[in-house]
Design a protein around this motif. Structure first.
Motif, PDB file in Angstrom:
ATOM      1  N   ILE A  14      -3.579  48.219  12.895  1.00 39.27           N
ATOM      2  CA  ILE A  14      -3.818  46.950  13.043  1.00 39.27           C
ATOM      3  C   ILE A  14      -4.909  46.514  13.713  1.00 39.27           C
ATOM      4  CG2 ILE A  14      -2.702  45.109  15.446  1.00 39.27           C
ATOM      5  CD1 ILE A  14      -1.048  45.554  12.459  1.00 39.27           C
ATOM      6  N   LYS A  15      -4.644  47.271  15.257  1.00 40.63           N
ATOM      7  CA  LYS A  15      -6.981  47.424  15.402  1.00 40.63           C
ATOM      8  C   LYS A  15      -7.982  47.517  15.137  1.00 40.63           C
ATOM      9  CE  LYS A  15      -4.790  48.358  20.850  1.00 40.63           C
ATOM     10  NZ  LYS A  15      -5.077  49.066  22.024  1.00 40.63           N
ATOM     11  N   ALA A  16      -7.318  48.455  14.089  1.00 43.65           N
ATOM     12  CA  ALA A  16      -8.292  49.204  13.107  1.00 43.65           C
ATOM     13  C   ALA A  16      -8.807  46.689  12.335  1.00 43.65           C
ATOM     14  CB  ALA A  16      -8.614  49.915  12.417  1.00 43.65           C
ATOM     15  N   ALA A  17      -7.998  46.633  12.183  1.00 42.92           N
ATOM     16  CA  ALA A  17      -7.767  45.789  11.231  1.00 42.92           C
ATOM     17  C   ALA A  17      -7.997  44.358  11.824  1.00 42.92           C
ATOM     18  CB  ALA A  17      -6.819  45.664  10.633  1.00 42.92           C
ATOM     19  N   ASP A  22     -10.351  37.577   9.037  1.00 42.02           N
ATOM     20  CA  ASP A  22      -8.952  37.945   8.814  1.00 42.02           C
ATOM     21  C   ASP A  22      -8.353  37.863   7.715  1.00 42.02           C
ATOM     22  OD1 ASP A  22      -9.792  36.436  11.600  1.00 42.02           O
ATOM     23  OD2 ASP A  22      -9.625  34.340  10.815  1.00 42.02           O
ATOM     24  N   GLU A  23      -9.234  37.705   6.577  1.00 37.38           N
ATOM     25  CA  GLU A  23      -8.360  38.253   5.039  1.00 37.38           C
ATOM     26  C   GLU A  23      -7.485  39.738   5.217  1.00 37.38           C
ATOM     27  OE1 GLU A  23     -11.223  36.868   5.705  1.00 37.38           O
ATOM     28  OE2 GLU A  23     -10.629  34.337   5.017  1.00 37.38           O
ATOM     29  N   GLU A  24      -8.196  39.940   6.303  1.00 37.96           N
ATOM     30  CA  GLU A  24      -8.285  42.157   6.016  1.00 37.96           C
ATOM     31  C   GLU A  24      -7.230  41.924   7.293  1.00 37.96           C
ATOM     32  OE1 GLU A  24     -12.228  44.048   5.281  1.00 37.96           O
ATOM     33  OE2 GLU A  24     -11.514  43.085   6.896  1.00 37.96           O
ATOM     34  N   LEU A  25      -6.874  41.292   7.597  1.00 32.22           N
ATOM     35  CA  LEU A  25      -6.386  41.909   8.504  1.00 32.22           C
ATOM     36  C   LEU A  25      -4.740  40.917   7.798  1.00 32.22           C
ATOM     37  CD1 LEU A  25      -4.559  41.966  11.684  1.00 32.22           C
ATOM     38  CD2 LEU A  25      -6.033  39.772  13.079  1.00 32.22           C
ATOM     39  N   GLN A  26      -4.889  40.335   7.631  1.00 36.71           N
ATOM     40  CA  GLN A  26      -3.218  39.083   7.350  1.00 36.71           C
ATOM     41  C   GLN A  26      -2.718  39.566   6.003  1.00 36.71           C
ATOM     42  OE1 GLN A  26      -5.279  35.288   5.792  1.00 36.71           O
ATOM     43  NE2 GLN A  26      -3.101  34.681   6.803  1.00 36.71           N
ATOM     44  N   ARG A  51      -5.115  35.358  17.778  1.00 39.85           N
ATOM     45  CA  ARG A  51      -5.442  35.199  16.703  1.00 39.85           C
ATOM     46  C   ARG A  51      -4.433  35.865  15.572  1.00 39.85           C
ATOM     47  NH1 ARG A  51      -9.955  40.170  14.663  1.00 39.85           N
ATOM     48  NH2 ARG A  51     -10.451  39.571  12.535  1.00 39.85           N
ATOM     49  N   ILE A  52      -4.097  36.878  15.889  1.00 38.55           N
ATOM     50  CA  ILE A  52      -2.305  37.047  14.929  1.00 38.55           C
ATOM     51  C   ILE A  52      -1.724  36.002  14.582  1.00 38.55           C
ATOM     52  CG2 ILE A  52      -0.259  38.216  14.411  1.00 38.55           C
ATOM     53  CD1 ILE A  52      -1.884  40.864  15.629  1.00 38.55           C
ATOM     54  N   ILE A  53      -1.369  35.563  15.680  1.00 37.54           N
ATOM     55  CA  ILE A  53      -0.060  34.384  15.821  1.00 37.54           C
ATOM     56  C   ILE A  53      -0.414  32.953  14.950  1.00 37.54           C
ATOM     57  CG2 ILE A  53       0.257  32.810  17.191  1.00 37.54           C
ATOM     58  CD1 ILE A  53       2.657  35.176  17.322  1.00 37.54           C
TER      59      ILE A  53
END
Length: 449
Positions: A14-17, A22-26, A51-53
């Motif tokens: 998660i921390k790397a993402a 934002d697309e990669e994190l999603q 940011r995640i929310i």
């Protein structure tokens, strides 16, 4: 689905993402359930949580916030969000979950959030905020299925379908009369299986458990557990339906109450957060340690009184620690069992008497057995049968006292209106230390000198 345990690999992923787009994190977030994201939030900063929310759908975001532990402060995360996003999330939450979160905010912050909600949602949450958080009113959800007892099977099913569009899940259908007075419950299974066009009045179960809004949450949990029901109705003094408390809310209550009792028995304030910093921990624990220090001086006074005996029999200090330690452990065992019984049952005088009698018997037997072991030890290693006899009597007597105090003190405190989990441990430690030293040193003075 297997249970999710917080793993360094997940946190690292998660921390790397979070360092990417934002697309990669999603894409990474889609691998996790909302409840798992809530657990991962415990290892993330406030900015990362925000940011995640904001990347999650309103439905998923609301579930994440509702699943967050109280100590992770979901209310602070809610305040950080843009008012539009925040409003959508709050309106997606069940009323009881929204109330639990909003109640942790300052009054002006609550007002800010409620003013952005629809009139119906704001009114429902304000109503729930008026109840104490540790009562049925504070736990209940005001969204439920209710039907009139005069409806036919077909009309009842149509009404349930209509009402269920606004409710995510329900376990029980509540039945009311024309005056909106609670009449009982009926299961969806019974309605569907009923033959012909039978009326609900023929299917309703009138004898059911229910609670008032001011009923303590522990009593609510006990009733749901006792009757093996998935939810319990909350009624006002006129038998009007106010809401329902569901079993998932009760699970949280039981977890909180068990944690609270464990902390109290250990001499830790219930106000100390498990994830709090060292300053909060010191503020919470130091007063109890100072109180315990005061009681320790009583045991020290007994030792000072028998100082001449200790000087003449140099081996006694080695056995003093054994007597005191065994007494403290035995008393803690009796205390834990008794406090648990008190939390589960409203003990009658006869049950309280039998509880104490049981712990006295256990203490006497355990004291005699462990005392006999130390008696044999004194004969083999100190070649002193009389010393062994003194230790045997002191051990038996102190474990007997441990049983009496471990069971008796919490029952007495409960009777006079004091939470038995708060003060019991310090009191019983004082008893077992003082009487343990008094028995050992007193008997030694009489029988060995």
């Amino acid at each position: 689905m297997q249970s999710f345990d917080l793993d360094k690999t997940d946190v690292s992923k998660i921390k790397a993402a979070l360092g990417g787009s934002d697309e990669e994190l999603q894409v990474i977030l889609e691998e996790y359930h909302a409840s798992e994201i809530a657990i991962l939030f415990e290892s993330l900063t406030k900015d990362d949580r925000q940011r995640i929310i904001n990347l999650l759908s309103v439905e998923t975001a609301s579930e994440v916030i509702s699943e967050m532990h109280e100590e992770s402060h979901p209310e602070e995360l809610l305040l950080q969000l843009h008012p539009d996003k925040r409003t959508e999330i709050v309106e997606e939450l069940d009323y009881d979950d929204a109330t639990d979160i909003i109640s942790q905010l300052e009054e002006h912050e609550q007002k800010e959030i409620l003013e952005d909600l629809s009139e119906d949602d704001a009114s429902s949450i304000r109503n729930l905020l008026s109840y104490h958080e540790e009562t049925a009113g504070g736990l209940m959800n005001t969204e439920f299925i209710r039907i009139n007892l005069n409806l036919t099977k077909k009309d009842a099913i149509d009404e349930i379908i209509h009402q269920s569009e606004e409710i995510e899940e329900f376990y029980t259908v509540y039945v009311i009369d024309d005056e909106n007075t609670f009449q009982g419950i009926v299961s969806l299974k019974d309605i569907i299986k009923a033959k012909g066009n039978v009326k609900i009045t023929e299917l309703v179960k009138a004898e059911v458990a229910w609670v008032h809004p001011d009923t303590d949450q522990e009593e609510v949990a006990r009733l749901i557990s006792q009757y093996n029901i998935t939810s319990i109705p909350v009624l006002d003094s006129d038998m009007k339906l106010l809401g329902r408390v569901t079993f998932d809310d009760v699970i949280d209550v039981l977890e909180d109450e068990n944690t609270e009792d464990i902390l109290k028995i250990s001499g830790v304030s219930e106000d100390e957060e498990l994830s709090g910093n060292w300053i909060e921990a010191v503020k919470s624990r130091l007063p109890w340690l100072i109180l315990n220090l005061g009681t320790a001086f009583l045991a020290s006074g007994v030792i000072r009184h028998f100082e001449p005996t200790i000087k003449l029999i140099e081996v006694l200090p080695a056995y003093m620690t054994i007597i005191a330690g065994m007494g403290g452990n035995a008393a803690t065992q009796a205390l834990a069992v008794t406090v648990r019984r008190i939390s589960l049952y409203d003990l009658t005088d006869n049950q309280a008497y039998r509880t104490v009698l049981k712990e006295v018997s256990v203490g006497l037997i355990n004291g005699a057995v462990t005392g006999l072991i130390v008696f044999l030890f004194a004969i083999v290693f100190d070649s002193n049968p009389m010393l062994g006899l003194v230790i045997f009597l002191a051990m038996t007597g102190n474990l007997l006292i441990a049983g009496i105090t471990g069971a008796g003190i919490p029952l007495i405190l409960k009777r006079v209106g004091i939470d038995p989990a708060i003060a019991s441990s310090i009191i019983i430690t004082t008893f077992t230390d003082v009487f343990g030293f008094l028995l050992l040193l007193g008997l030694a003075s009489e029988l060995l000198l």
